[in-house]
Design a protein around this motif. Structure first.
Motif, PDB file in Angstrom:
ATOM      1  N   VAL A   7      -9.555   1.505  -3.328  1.00  0.00           N
ATOM      2  CA  VAL A   7      -8.126   1.201  -3.244  1.00  0.00           C
ATOM      3  C   VAL A   7      -7.877  -0.280  -2.987  1.00  0.00           C
ATOM      4  O   VAL A   7      -8.769  -1.012  -2.562  1.00  0.00           O
ATOM      5  CB  VAL A   7      -7.438   2.044  -2.150  1.00  0.00           C
ATOM      6  N   GLN A   8      -6.647  -0.668  -3.221  1.00  0.00           N
ATOM      7  CA  GLN A   8      -6.203  -2.038  -2.960  1.00  0.00           C
ATOM      8  C   GLN A   8      -5.418  -2.067  -1.651  1.00  0.00           C
ATOM      9  O   GLN A   8      -4.936  -1.043  -1.183  1.00  0.00           O
ATOM     10  CB  GLN A   8      -5.305  -2.499  -4.112  1.00  0.00           C
ATOM     11  N   ASN A   9      -5.306  -3.226  -1.061  1.00  0.00           N
ATOM     12  CA  ASN A   9      -4.496  -3.495   0.142  1.00  0.00           C
ATOM     13  C   ASN A   9      -5.072  -2.916   1.437  1.00  0.00           C
ATOM     14  O   ASN A   9      -4.404  -2.959   2.456  1.00  0.00           O
ATOM     15  CB  ASN A   9      -3.054  -2.991  -0.036  1.00  0.00           C
ATOM     16  N   LEU A  10      -6.271  -2.406   1.425  1.00  0.00           N
ATOM     17  CA  LEU A  10      -6.891  -1.843   2.627  1.00  0.00           C
ATOM     18  C   LEU A  10      -7.491  -2.989   3.439  1.00  0.00           C
ATOM     19  O   LEU A  10      -8.396  -3.674   2.980  1.00  0.00           O
ATOM     20  CB  LEU A  10      -7.973  -0.835   2.226  1.00  0.00           C
ATOM     21  N   LYS A  11      -6.941  -3.216   4.639  1.00  0.00           N
ATOM     22  CA  LYS A  11      -7.335  -4.393   5.405  1.00  0.00           C
ATOM     23  C   LYS A  11      -7.951  -4.126   6.770  1.00  0.00           C
ATOM     24  O   LYS A  11      -8.740  -4.921   7.255  1.00  0.00           O
ATOM     25  CB  LYS A  11      -6.116  -5.291   5.589  1.00  0.00           C
ATOM     26  N   CYS A  12      -7.548  -3.025   7.418  1.00  0.00           N
ATOM     27  CA  CYS A  12      -7.960  -2.873   8.811  1.00  0.00           C
ATOM     28  C   CYS A  12      -7.957  -1.417   9.255  1.00  0.00           C
ATOM     29  O   CYS A  12      -7.656  -0.511   8.482  1.00  0.00           O
ATOM     30  CB  CYS A  12      -7.039  -3.690   9.713  1.00  0.00           C
ATOM     31  N   GLY A  13      -8.219  -1.223  10.521  1.00  0.00           N
ATOM     32  CA  GLY A  13      -8.229   0.106  11.112  1.00  0.00           C
ATOM     33  C   GLY A  13      -6.862   0.780  11.107  1.00  0.00           C
ATOM     34  O   GLY A  13      -6.769   1.999  11.027  1.00  0.00           O
ATOM     35  N   GLY A  14      -5.792  -0.012  11.179  1.00  0.00           N
ATOM     36  CA  GLY A  14      -4.444   0.555  11.100  1.00  0.00           C
ATOM     37  C   GLY A  14      -4.220   1.206   9.748  1.00  0.00           C
ATOM     38  O   GLY A  14      -3.677   2.310   9.646  1.00  0.00           O
ATOM     39  N   CYS A  15      -4.653   0.509   8.697  1.00  0.00           N
ATOM     40  CA  CYS A  15      -4.561   1.065   7.337  1.00  0.00           C
ATOM     41  C   CYS A  15      -5.382   2.355   7.261  1.00  0.00           C
ATOM     42  O   CYS A  15      -4.927   3.372   6.729  1.00  0.00           O
ATOM     43  CB  CYS A  15      -5.116   0.084   6.312  1.00  0.00           C
ATOM     44  N   LYS A  59      -1.096   5.779  -3.617  1.00  0.00           N
ATOM     45  CA  LYS A  59      -0.176   4.833  -4.259  1.00  0.00           C
ATOM     46  C   LYS A  59       1.173   4.844  -3.546  1.00  0.00           C
ATOM     47  O   LYS A  59       1.760   3.786  -3.298  1.00  0.00           O
ATOM     48  CB  LYS A  59      -0.011   5.203  -5.733  1.00  0.00           C
ATOM     49  N   HIS A  60       1.648   6.023  -3.201  1.00  0.00           N
ATOM     50  CA  HIS A  60       2.954   6.173  -2.546  1.00  0.00           C
ATOM     51  C   HIS A  60       3.005   5.469  -1.188  1.00  0.00           C
ATOM     52  O   HIS A  60       4.049   4.936  -0.801  1.00  0.00           O
ATOM     53  CB  HIS A  60       3.284   7.659  -2.383  1.00  0.00           C
ATOM     54  N   ILE A  61       1.896   5.439  -0.459  1.00  0.00           N
ATOM     55  CA  ILE A  61       1.897   4.795   0.863  1.00  0.00           C
ATOM     56  C   ILE A  61       1.408   3.342   0.816  1.00  0.00           C
ATOM     57  O   ILE A  61       1.241   2.703   1.853  1.00  0.00           O
ATOM     58  CB  ILE A  61       1.100   5.618   1.910  1.00  0.00           C
ATOM     59  N   ILE A  80       3.606  -1.964   5.914  1.00  0.00           N
ATOM     60  CA  ILE A  80       4.309  -1.045   6.824  1.00  0.00           C
ATOM     61  C   ILE A  80       3.377   0.080   7.272  1.00  0.00           C
ATOM     62  O   ILE A  80       3.334   0.435   8.456  1.00  0.00           O
ATOM     63  CB  ILE A  80       5.579  -0.505   6.157  1.00  0.00           C
ATOM     64  N   SER A  81       2.605   0.639   6.323  1.00  0.00           N
ATOM     65  CA  SER A  81       1.659   1.718   6.662  1.00  0.00           C
ATOM     66  C   SER A  81       0.604   1.227   7.642  1.00  0.00           C
ATOM     67  O   SER A  81       0.228   1.937   8.577  1.00  0.00           O
ATOM     68  CB  SER A  81       0.974   2.233   5.394  1.00  0.00           C
ATOM     69  N   CYS A  82       0.159   0.002   7.453  1.00  0.00           N
ATOM     70  CA  CYS A  82      -0.832  -0.589   8.344  1.00  0.00           C
ATOM     71  C   CYS A  82      -0.272  -0.707   9.754  1.00  0.00           C
ATOM     72  O   CYS A  82      -0.920  -0.315  10.727  1.00  0.00           O
ATOM     73  CB  CYS A  82      -1.236  -1.963   7.807  1.00  0.00           C
ATOM     74  N   ALA A  83       0.931  -1.256   9.856  1.00  0.00           N
ATOM     75  CA  ALA A  83       1.558  -1.416  11.168  1.00  0.00           C
ATOM     76  C   ALA A  83       1.764  -0.078  11.857  1.00  0.00           C
ATOM     77  O   ALA A  83       1.504   0.071  13.055  1.00  0.00           O
ATOM     78  CB  ALA A  83       2.884  -2.152  11.021  1.00  0.00           C
ATOM     79  N   THR A  84       2.193   0.913  11.091  1.00  0.00           N
ATOM     80  CA  THR A  84       2.397   2.260  11.641  1.00  0.00           C
ATOM     81  C   THR A  84       1.082   2.826  12.155  1.00  0.00           C
ATOM     82  O   THR A  84       1.021   3.428  13.225  1.00  0.00           O
ATOM     83  CB  THR A  84       2.993   3.194  10.577  1.00  0.00           C
ATOM     84  N   GLY A  85       0.008   2.630  11.383  1.00  0.00           N
ATOM     85  CA  GLY A  85      -1.314   3.146  11.764  1.00  0.00           C
ATOM     86  C   GLY A  85      -1.868   2.516  13.028  1.00  0.00           C
ATOM     87  O   GLY A  85      -2.655   3.130  13.749  1.00  0.00           O
ATOM     88  N   LYS A  86      -1.470   1.306  13.326  1.00  0.00           N
ATOM     89  CA  LYS A  86      -1.947   0.631  14.530  1.00  0.00           C
ATOM     90  C   LYS A  86      -1.352   1.215  15.798  1.00  0.00           C
ATOM     91  O   LYS A  86      -1.921   1.098  16.875  1.00  0.00           O
ATOM     92  CB  LYS A  86      -1.639  -0.868  14.454  1.00  0.00           C
TER      93      LYS A  86
END
Length: 88
Positions: A7-15, A59-61, A80-86
């Motif tokens: 996948v694309q945009n995967l950066k951290c543990g929050g993601c 894709k949706h998230i 936004i998904s990353c921030a939520t996951g954190k």
């Protein structure tokens, strides 16, 4: 069966947390594993349609697979998904 999606945009543990939580909600999907360094999401599925549903959910998230277009909207959703996951 088990498969993986790059996948694309995967950066951290929050993601990773967001992806794991959202995919675990999908019927017939189990054992979700996210490898942040490889940008890879692995999971067990029962039918091919289940695996396709995972790609659409990703894709949706905000985490489209590498063969899908990575739009500004996807990048924003992943942020936004990353921030939520954190916070979970």
């Amino acid at each position: 069966m088990r498969t993986s999606v790059i996948v694309q945009n995967l950066k951290c543990g929050g993601c990773a947390n967001t992806i794991t939580n959202k995919l675990s909600e999908i019927k017939n999907i189990s054992d979700v594993n996210v490898d942040v360094e490889a940008s890879k999401v692995s999971f067990h599925y029962i039918e091919e349609a289940d695996a396709l549903h995972v790609k659409e959910k990703l894709k949706h998230i905000g985490y489209p697979s590498v063969e899908q277009e990575n739009t500004m909207r996807s990048k924003t959703k992943s942020f936004i998904s990353c921030a939520t996951g954190k916070f979970k």
